[in-house]
Design a protein around this motif. Structure first.
Motif, PDB file in Angstrom:
ATOM      1  N   LYS A 176       0.865  -1.169   0.000  1.00 32.71           N
ATOM      2  CA  LYS A 176       0.000   0.000   0.000  1.00 32.71           C
ATOM      3  C   LYS A 176       0.909   1.227   0.000  1.00 32.71           C
ATOM      4  O   LYS A 176       1.745   1.368   0.889  1.00 32.71           O
ATOM      5  N   ASP A 177       0.756   2.080  -0.984  1.00 31.00           N
ATOM      6  CA  ASP A 177       1.627   3.254  -1.119  1.00 31.00           C
ATOM      7  C   ASP A 177       3.099   2.881  -0.956  1.00 31.00           C
ATOM      8  O   ASP A 177       3.824   3.484  -0.157  1.00 31.00           O
ATOM      9  N   ASP A 178       3.507   1.836  -1.662  1.00 27.86           N
ATOM     10  CA  ASP A 178       4.904   1.385  -1.652  1.00 27.86           C
ATOM     11  C   ASP A 178       5.417   0.853  -0.308  1.00 27.86           C
ATOM     12  O   ASP A 178       6.623   0.738  -0.107  1.00 27.86           O
ATOM     13  N   GLN A 179       4.502   0.570   0.609  1.00 23.72           N
ATOM     14  CA  GLN A 179       4.916  -0.007   1.900  1.00 23.72           C
ATOM     15  C   GLN A 179       4.228  -1.355   2.067  1.00 23.72           C
ATOM     16  O   GLN A 179       3.069  -1.494   1.694  1.00 23.72           O
ATOM     17  N   TRP A 180       4.933  -2.295   2.695  1.00 21.53           N
ATOM     18  CA  TRP A 180       4.287  -3.574   3.010  1.00 21.53           C
ATOM     19  C   TRP A 180       3.533  -3.440   4.330  1.00 21.53           C
ATOM     20  O   TRP A 180       4.110  -3.064   5.344  1.00 21.53           O
ATOM     21  N   VAL A 181       2.243  -3.725   4.291  1.00 23.52           N
ATOM     22  CA  VAL A 181       1.410  -3.590   5.486  1.00 23.52           C
ATOM     23  C   VAL A 181       0.880  -4.968   5.863  1.00 23.52           C
ATOM     24  O   VAL A 181       0.358  -5.684   5.002  1.00 23.52           O
ATOM     25  N   GLY A 182       1.003  -5.345   7.138  1.00 23.40           N
ATOM     26  CA  GLY A 182       0.536  -6.659   7.587  1.00 23.40           C
ATOM     27  C   GLY A 182      -0.991  -6.723   7.629  1.00 23.40           C
ATOM     28  O   GLY A 182      -1.643  -5.753   7.992  1.00 23.40           O
ATOM     29  N   VAL A 183      -1.549  -7.857   7.255  1.00 24.62           N
ATOM     30  CA  VAL A 183      -3.000  -8.053   7.372  1.00 24.62           C
ATOM     31  C   VAL A 183      -3.250  -8.817   8.668  1.00 24.62           C
ATOM     32  O   VAL A 183      -2.809  -9.951   8.812  1.00 24.62           O
ATOM     33  N   PRO A 184      -3.913  -8.184   9.635  1.00 26.16           N
ATOM     34  CA  PRO A 184      -4.067  -8.822  10.941  1.00 26.16           C
ATOM     35  C   PRO A 184      -5.036  -9.998  10.916  1.00 26.16           C
ATOM     36  O   PRO A 184      -5.829 -10.140   9.974  1.00 26.16           O
ATOM     37  N   ILE A 185      -4.962 -10.813  11.942  1.00 29.13           N
ATOM     38  CA  ILE A 185      -5.903 -11.920  12.081  1.00 29.13           C
ATOM     39  C   ILE A 185      -7.118 -11.422  12.849  1.00 29.13           C
ATOM     40  O   ILE A 185      -6.993 -10.853  13.933  1.00 29.13           O
ATOM     41  N   VAL A 186      -8.282 -11.593  12.274  1.00 33.33           N
ATOM     42  CA  VAL A 186      -9.528 -11.262  12.970  1.00 33.33           C
ATOM     43  C   VAL A 186     -10.258 -12.593  13.152  1.00 33.33           C
ATOM     44  O   VAL A 186     -10.488 -13.296  12.168  1.00 33.33           O
TER      45      VAL A 186
END
Ligand SMILES: O=C(O)CCC(=O)C(=O)O
Ligand SMILES: [Fe+2]
Length: 277
Positions: A176-186
């Motif tokens: 996202k916008d050139d950054q790696w963002v973690g997808v949390p566990i829900v």
């Protein structure tokens, strides 16, 4: 930009059923290697048990084992690749696929309504049957987690992907916008993202996000991705209402076959780039 990734709760599938789905995956991957080998993918095929298709010597392999199956339509299931063990594997996967098919319909209608379009405009591109591929992913602990990825950066070739994440171990990241963002566990949520085919049908309003999976040295991780899409013989393209003078057509009409997807993917190219005008 519109959302391209979300966590769905209240999706109508019981937590206890999701547990059963996780259980068949775990029981399969824990089988002795000899037993799993019965379902081995053939060299130039994507279906079955195994790892990446090797298309070049420079290719980096993903740190994963996977079982890839056509779940829908049922008459295209290739049962020689479906595990006999656990014995309820087929029953559970069939039930899960039909539940996910309903989720797919709800999501595609909601996406259409959010653009003030007639709610069936994406589903109408499905043709007479929907297609669904199931990919069971198993990521073993990795002694050199900084050196490899569980799945290298890619976007999905589906219309939408419904992912059942591991209950405890994170690993998915999205660009996202050139950054790696973690997808949390829900807990009990389904993680849903749009794939290349909705990007095309929406004429680029929804973007198929690039994502990757990292691995870790301590924990194994298991996920199940369900790739929902139109029947593969049918061509798709941007819907009429989204092609305007201000927003001209960005993609050709294409027939998005698995073969087309994987040839590009394994060589590090984005299949969607081949669809742009
Ligand atoms: O395992 C995950 O978290 C994601 C897997 C994935 O991106 C895929 O199978 O396409
Ligand atoms: Fe993916």
């Amino acid at each position: 930009m519109m959302f391209d990734w979300f966590q769905a709760i209240n999706h109508g599938i019981d937590g206890s059923f999701l547990e059963k789905v996780r259980e068949i995956s775990k029981l399969f991957f824990k089988l002795p290697a000899d037993e799993k080998k019965k379902y081995l993918r053939e060299e130039n095929d994507v279906e079955g048990y195994g790892n990446d298709m090797v298309l070049s010597e420079n290719q980096t392999l993903d740190w994963t084992d996977r079982l890839y199956l056509t779940a829908l339509p049922q008459d295209q299931q290739r049962l020689q690749f479906w595990p006999q063990n656990p014995t309820n594997f087929r029953e559970i996967l069939d039930e899960y696929s039909s539940k996910i098919q309903l989720v797919n319909e709800v999501v595609l209608k909601a996406l259409a309504r959010s653009l003030n379009l007639e709610e069936d405009c994406f589903l109408n591109q499905y043709g007479t049957t929907a297609k669904m591929q199931a990919r069971f992913n198993y990521y073993p602990p990795c002694p050199w987690p900084e050196k490899v990825l569980g799945v290298k950066p890619h976007a999905d070739g589906s219309a939408i992907t419904v992912l059942l994440q591991d209950k405890e171990v994170e690993g998915l990241q999205l660009l996202k916008d050139d950054q790696w963002v973690g997808v949390p566990i829900v807990p009990d949520a389904l993680t849903i993202n749009v794939g290349d085919q909705i990007e095309i049908m929406s004429n680029g309003i929804f973007k198929s996000p690039v994502h990757r999976v990292f691995v870790n040295s301590k924990n194994e991780r298991m996920t199940l991705a369900m790739f929902c899409m139109p029947q593969t013989e049918k061509d798709i393209g941007p819907v009429d209402g989204l092609i305007t003078n201000e927003r001209p057509r960005l993609y050709k009409n294409v027939t998005f076959t698995l073969d087309f997807f994987f040839k590009n993917y394994q060589q590090g190219r984005r299949p969607i780039d081949a669809c742009r005008i």
